[in-house]
Design an enzyme around this catalytic site. Structure first.
Site, PDB file in Angstrom:
ATOM      1  N   VAL A 137     -21.708  -1.743  -7.285  1.00  0.00           N
ATOM      2  CA  VAL A 137     -22.844  -2.735  -7.178  1.00  0.00           C
ATOM      3  C   VAL A 137     -24.147  -2.669  -7.704  1.00  0.00           C
ATOM      4  CG1 VAL A 137     -23.301  -5.202  -6.385  1.00  0.00           C
ATOM      5  CG2 VAL A 137     -20.777  -4.043  -5.369  1.00  0.00           C
ATOM      6  N   LYS A 138     -24.287  -2.898  -8.708  1.00  0.00           N
ATOM      7  CA  LYS A 138     -25.743  -3.273  -8.967  1.00  0.00           C
ATOM      8  C   LYS A 138     -26.618  -3.894  -8.729  1.00  0.00           C
ATOM      9  CE  LYS A 138     -27.880  -1.417 -13.733  1.00  0.00           C
ATOM     10  NZ  LYS A 138     -27.390  -1.629 -15.073  1.00  0.00           N
ATOM     11  N   VAL A 139     -27.290  -3.754  -8.031  1.00  0.00           N
ATOM     12  CA  VAL A 139     -28.788  -4.564  -7.074  1.00  0.00           C
ATOM     13  C   VAL A 139     -29.863  -3.999  -7.699  1.00  0.00           C
ATOM     14  CG1 VAL A 139     -29.630  -5.122  -4.863  1.00  0.00           C
ATOM     15  CG2 VAL A 139     -26.969  -4.379  -5.578  1.00  0.00           C
TER      16      VAL A 139
END
Ligand code: E4P
Length: 217
Positions: A82-84
Site C-alpha cells: 500500500v502506497k501512502v
C-alpha cells in the site's frame, strides 16, 4: 539491487517481466489514470504478472480513510504494497498498517527528516523522488546517500526505493549510493540493455563468424 518498473501498462509490464529481471512494480494515481482502466482490475493483473511487490497508492488524505482504502487494496493480492503519501496523516496510517502486517511504500519523500519519520512509522519502503528533486534545483541523489547513512546508523529495516528515475545514470548513482531498489520507467529500463559498442562489437563478431562457414549445432 532490486529493479522495479514504474508503470501501470500491463502489456509493457508483461513484455519486460519476460526478461526475468523485474523484481516488482510501482504505480501511482497518474499512471493508473494513464492506463484508463479500473484500478483494482489493473492492480490484480499486475500482481499476476510479477511475483514481487506491487505498489498501489491510496487516494484518501485522511488517515482513517487511507486505512480503509489500503485494506481494500491489500486484499487484491498478497504481493500488494500500500502506497501512502509522506504526510502526517500518511504516517499515522503507515504506523497502523505496520501493526496490521500490511506492507507500505511511503511516497513523495523529498527530505532526510521525512525519511527518518517514515522509518520510525514502520514503512516497508521509502520512495525518495530523485528526478523531481533534480528538477527543483537540488541534487536528488544526495538524498539517497543521506537516507542510507541514517538507516544504517539505526538499523532501520525500511528499504530505500529510489524513485522518479529518469535515466541510466540515475540507476548507476542509486546503486552506488546503496539504494535497495530503484523503480524505473519502462523506456529507461529498456535502454539499460543498450550500448552502441555492444551493437558494433556484435556486428563484427557475427560477420567474422559467418566467414568461417561453421555452425555450432
Ligand atoms: C514512484 O513510485 C513514482 O511512481 C514515480 O517514480 C514518480 O516518477 P516521476 O517523477 O517521473 O513522475
Amino acid at each position: 539491487m532490486q529493479l522495479f518498473l514504474d508503470s501501470a501498462d500491463t502489456a509493457v509490464l508483461k513484455d519486460l517481466a519476460a526478461t526475468g529481471l523485474v523484481d516488482g512494480v510501482t504505480t501511482n494515481p497518474t499512471l493508473i489514470a494513464k492506463a484508463g482502466r479500473p484500478m483494482l482490475e489493473v492492480i490484480a493483473e499486475i500482481c499476476d504478472i510479477v511475483e514481487g511487490p506491487v505498489s498501489a497508492e491510496v487516494a484518501a488524505v485522511e488517515s482513517q480513510a487511507m486505512l480503509a482504502e489500503g485494506r481494500r487494496l491489500a486484499a487484491v493480492a498478497t504481493n500488494v504494497v500500500v502506497k501512502v503519501p509522506l504526510t502526517r496523516e500518511g504516517l499515522i496510517a503507515t504506523h497502523a498498517f505496520a501493526r496490521e502486517g500490511i506492507q507500505t511504500n511511503v511516497t513523495l519523500c523529498f527530505s532526510a527528516p521525512q525519511a527518518l519519520l517514515a522509518a520510525k512509522a514502520g514503512a516497508s519502503y521509502i520512495s525518495p523522488f530523485v528526478g523531481r528533486l533534480d528538477d527543483y534545483g537540488a541534487v536528488g541523489m544526495d538524498l539517497i546517500s543521506e537516507i542510507r547513512a541514517i538507516y544504517d546508523n539505526y538499523d532501520f529495516d525500511t528499504e530505500i526505493l529510489a524513485a522518479s528515475i529518469r535515466n541510466g545514470a540515475h540507476v548507476t548513482a542509486a546503486a552506488i549510493a546503496g539504494a535497495d531498489c530503484a523503480t524505473i520507467p519502462p523506456d529507461v529500463f529498456a535502454a539499460l540493455f543498450k550500448h552502441p559498442l555492444t551493437d558494433k562489437g556484435l556486428d563484427q563478431f557475427l560477420s567474422d563468424w559467418a566467414k568461417t562457414g561453421q555452425s555450432i549445432l
